[in-house]
Design an enzyme around this catalytic site. Structure first.
Site, short mmCIF file in Angstrom:
data_model
loop_
_atom_site.label_atom_id
_atom_site.label_comp_id
_atom_site.label_asym_id
_atom_site.label_seq_id
_atom_site.Cartn_x
_atom_site.Cartn_y
_atom_site.Cartn_z
N THR A 1 0.83 -1.21 0.00
CA THR A 1 0.00 0.00 0.00
C THR A 1 0.86 1.25 0.00
O THR A 1 0.62 2.20 -0.76
CB THR A 1 -0.92 0.01 1.23
OG1 THR A 1 -1.71 -1.17 1.24
CG2 THR A 1 -1.82 1.23 1.22
N TYR B 1 -12.64 -4.40 -2.96
CA TYR B 1 -13.77 -3.96 -3.78
C TYR B 1 -14.80 -5.05 -4.01
O TYR B 1 -15.98 -4.84 -3.79
CB TYR B 1 -13.31 -3.38 -5.13
CG TYR B 1 -14.47 -2.78 -5.91
CD1 TYR B 1 -15.01 -1.56 -5.53
CD2 TYR B 1 -15.06 -3.46 -6.96
CE1 TYR B 1 -16.10 -1.03 -6.20
CE2 TYR B 1 -16.15 -2.95 -7.64
CZ TYR B 1 -16.67 -1.72 -7.25
OH TYR B 1 -17.76 -1.20 -7.91
N TYR C 1 -2.47 -10.29 4.61
CA TYR C 1 -2.50 -8.86 4.93
C TYR C 1 -3.96 -8.44 5.11
O TYR C 1 -4.72 -8.41 4.15
CB TYR C 1 -1.83 -8.08 3.80
CG TYR C 1 -1.77 -6.57 3.96
CD1 TYR C 1 -2.07 -5.93 5.15
CD2 TYR C 1 -1.38 -5.79 2.88
CE1 TYR C 1 -2.00 -4.56 5.27
CE2 TYR C 1 -1.30 -4.40 2.98
CZ TYR C 1 -1.61 -3.80 4.18
OH TYR C 1 -1.54 -2.43 4.28
N ARG D 1 -9.06 -0.31 4.34
CA ARG D 1 -8.67 -0.09 2.94
C ARG D 1 -9.51 -0.92 1.98
O ARG D 1 -9.84 -0.47 0.89
CB ARG D 1 -7.20 -0.49 2.74
CG ARG D 1 -6.20 0.49 3.28
CD ARG D 1 -5.82 1.50 2.21
NE ARG D 1 -4.71 2.33 2.63
CZ ARG D 1 -4.16 3.25 1.87
NH1 ARG D 1 -4.59 3.47 0.65
NH2 ARG D 1 -3.16 3.98 2.32
N LYS E 1 0.09 -9.87 8.38
CA LYS E 1 0.18 -8.45 8.72
C LYS E 1 -1.23 -8.03 9.12
O LYS E 1 -2.12 -7.90 8.28
CB LYS E 1 0.68 -7.62 7.54
CG LYS E 1 0.72 -6.12 7.82
CD LYS E 1 1.13 -5.33 6.58
CE LYS E 1 1.11 -3.83 6.86
NZ LYS E 1 1.44 -3.03 5.66
N ILE F 1 5.32 -4.32 10.03
CA ILE F 1 5.59 -3.84 8.68
C ILE F 1 5.24 -2.36 8.72
O ILE F 1 4.08 -1.99 8.82
CB ILE F 1 4.80 -4.62 7.62
CG1 ILE F 1 5.27 -6.08 7.60
CG2 ILE F 1 4.99 -3.98 6.24
CD1 ILE F 1 4.56 -6.96 6.60
#
Length: 293
Positions: free
Chosen positions: A43, A106, A132, A137, A160, A202
């Site tokens: 990202t 999405y 992740y 997001r 993560k 991270i």
């Protein structure tokens, strides 16, 4: 498998192109600061606006510059399972130590869809995979039960977890029974994350402040909790300001203030608003990253 401070690398641009010279210099600075590893094309690396060719070039450029000095975890996730497999195979062939896979965004898969997505990737590649989870997001939240199911697969070695939720992190630890490494995806809660049993971070902040982030980790590992807490509190303001606007807008502005790269960022992201520039610079000056104006 992966422990310590891993930097979610920014992708420097100049005149609309990836600035591989600046990227190489950033990588050297990170390694010289004692970072545990690097994560290109996540990202923070603006992977969503990199072309497929650029994505591959950044991974290759990073691996070439690192030259085996630290592990490279390449961001290869997508909202398409087939595309994720394709990119992950590329990272494997290029020599990455592992791949970081975002939850598909999405299209909002169910928990069963998430499970099958990651299983399909894990069955198709021969490289360690890092899950992740960042629901803010992606619009989809991978539950601890799903993580526990996936942790039974030998290729899936870490997660993560970027919810900044200590109860969630604890549930993952409890339900995976130590089968995968737990990495924080949130700088501000790095120390609390370690305290409940996490293995590292991270990090966005380590793009500009790798040394104190590494020191916080090392103090904690050595049982020097007061020193870790001191650094945690010193970094609290900069950790907050690096998310005053959408990541990586603030960290790119900060890196430019330090002369590490140009401030160029790709639409639909825009440069840091003027009202945030002085607070960010002042916070950076307080921890010795730049001189106050």
């Amino acid at each position: 498998m992966f422990k310590g401070v891993f930097t979610a690398l920014i992708t420097p641009f100049r005149n609309g192109q990836v600035d591989h010279i600046a990227l190489g210099n950033l990588i050297d600075r990170q390694i010289e600061s004692g970072i545990s590893g690097l994560v290109p094309c996540g990202t923070t690396g603006e992977s969503a606006t990199l072309t497929h060719a650029e994505h591959r070039q950044v991974i290759e450029s990073c691996l070439e510059r690192v030259n085996g000095r630290v592990p490279v975890i390449a961001g290869t996730g997508s909202n398409s399972t087939a595309e994720t497999i394709e990119l992950t195979l590329f990272a494997q062939q290029a020599g990455a130590a592992a791949a970081l896979l975002i939850t598909p965004y999405y299209n909002k898969p169910t928990q069963e869809g998430l499970f099958r997505h990651y299983q399909a990737v894990a069955n198709a590649v021969d490289i360690p995979l890092v899950l992740y989870n960042v629901p803010g997001r992606t619009g989809v939240d991978m539950q601890p039960e799903t993580v526990a199911r996936l942790a039974r697969h030998g290729q899936i070695v870490a997660i993560k977890e970027a919810t900044a939720n200590m109860e969630r992190a604890s549930m993952i630890l409890q339900q995976t029974a130590g089968r995968i490494t737990l990495l924080s995806g949130d700088d501000a809660t790095f120390l609390p994350f370690l305290a409940i049993g996490g293995d590292g971070v991270i990090s966005v902040t380590s793009n500009i402040a790798p040394t104190p982030m590494v020191a916080l980790w090392k103090h904690f590992q050595n049982g020097e909790l007061a020193e870790s807490q001191k650094l945690h509190l010193q970094l609290l303001e900069i950790n907050r300001l690096l998310f005053c606007e959408t990541n990586p807008i603030p960290v790119k502005a900060a890196a430019a203030m330090m002369g590490l790269c140009s401030p160029e960022i790709r639409l639909p992201l825009t440069p840091l608003a003027e009202n945030w520039r002085d607070p960010l610079r002042q916070a950076m000056s307080r921890i010795g990253l730049v001189e106050a104006e």
